[in-house]
Design a protein around this motif. Sequence first.
Motif, short mmCIF file in Angstrom:
data_model
loop_
_atom_site.label_atom_id
_atom_site.label_comp_id
_atom_site.label_asym_id
_atom_site.label_seq_id
_atom_site.Cartn_x
_atom_site.Cartn_y
_atom_site.Cartn_z
N GLU A 1 0.84 -1.21 0.00
CA GLU A 1 0.00 0.00 0.00
C GLU A 1 0.87 1.25 0.00
O GLU A 1 0.59 2.22 -0.70
CB GLU A 1 -0.93 -0.01 1.22
CG GLU A 1 -2.04 -1.03 1.12
CD GLU A 1 -2.78 -1.25 2.44
OE1 GLU A 1 -2.45 -0.59 3.45
OE2 GLU A 1 -3.69 -2.11 2.45
N GLN A 2 1.94 1.24 0.81
CA GLN A 2 2.83 2.40 0.85
C GLN A 2 3.58 2.57 -0.47
O GLN A 2 3.77 3.70 -0.94
CB GLN A 2 3.80 2.27 2.03
CG GLN A 2 3.12 2.40 3.37
CD GLN A 2 4.04 2.15 4.53
OE1 GLN A 2 5.25 2.11 4.39
NE2 GLN A 2 3.46 1.97 5.71
N LEU A 3 3.97 1.46 -1.08
CA LEU A 3 4.62 1.53 -2.39
C LEU A 3 3.66 2.13 -3.43
O LEU A 3 4.04 3.01 -4.20
CB LEU A 3 5.10 0.15 -2.83
CG LEU A 3 5.67 0.06 -4.24
CD1 LEU A 3 6.92 0.92 -4.39
CD2 LEU A 3 5.96 -1.40 -4.60
N ALA A 4 2.43 1.66 -3.43
CA ALA A 4 1.43 2.17 -4.37
C ALA A 4 1.20 3.66 -4.17
O ALA A 4 1.15 4.42 -5.14
CB ALA A 4 0.12 1.40 -4.23
N ALA A 5 1.09 4.10 -2.93
CA ALA A 5 0.89 5.53 -2.65
C ALA A 5 2.09 6.35 -3.10
O ALA A 5 1.93 7.45 -3.62
CB ALA A 5 0.63 5.73 -1.15
N TYR A 6 3.28 5.80 -2.94
CA TYR A 6 4.49 6.51 -3.31
C TYR A 6 4.61 6.66 -4.83
O TYR A 6 4.92 7.75 -5.33
CB TYR A 6 5.72 5.77 -2.76
CG TYR A 6 7.02 6.40 -3.14
CD1 TYR A 6 7.47 7.55 -2.48
CD2 TYR A 6 7.81 5.87 -4.15
CE1 TYR A 6 8.68 8.14 -2.83
CE2 TYR A 6 9.01 6.45 -4.50
CZ TYR A 6 9.44 7.59 -3.84
OH TYR A 6 10.62 8.17 -4.19
N VAL A 7 4.37 5.60 -5.57
CA VAL A 7 4.57 5.66 -7.02
C VAL A 7 3.41 6.38 -7.73
O VAL A 7 3.60 6.89 -8.83
CB VAL A 7 4.81 4.27 -7.66
CG1 VAL A 7 6.08 3.66 -7.11
CG2 VAL A 7 3.65 3.34 -7.46
N VAL A 8 2.24 6.43 -7.11
CA VAL A 8 1.10 7.12 -7.71
C VAL A 8 1.19 8.62 -7.45
O VAL A 8 0.76 9.43 -8.25
CB VAL A 8 -0.24 6.54 -7.20
CG1 VAL A 8 -1.41 7.38 -7.65
CG2 VAL A 8 -0.38 5.10 -7.67
N ALA A 9 1.77 8.99 -6.31
CA ALA A 9 1.85 10.41 -5.91
C ALA A 9 2.71 11.23 -6.83
O ALA A 9 3.46 10.88 -7.61
CB ALA A 9 2.37 10.51 -4.49
#
Length: 101
Positions: A93-101
């Motif tokens: 989830e943190q990876l997804a938030a980081y790469v989408v941001a």
Amino acid sequence: MSLVYPDRETNMVGKTSEKTDRFLGKIAQLIPNPLVVWKTVFGSADPGFASEMTILTHLRPTPDGTEVAMVTKHIPAGIRLEDNEMGCRQTLEQLAAYVVA
């Protein structure tokens, strides 16, 4: 690396000390795009946590980006499977938030 749990976290107990998980890790295998194999050993005097754990991160290109899936092997006996699963989910989830941001 050290993971330090905030004082407000009342249900998290560390493996190295009450609020800390310390571990050594290394990338054991790297195949660009399909696979990263990470091996880690937790810093703990408790033999239930001290064995080597392997995390395989599979990467698969998709039309919308990249699908990431994690598989954990050799989970130390002291780590509850549901805690390991929760940690993997939080990481993704943190990876997804980081790469989408």
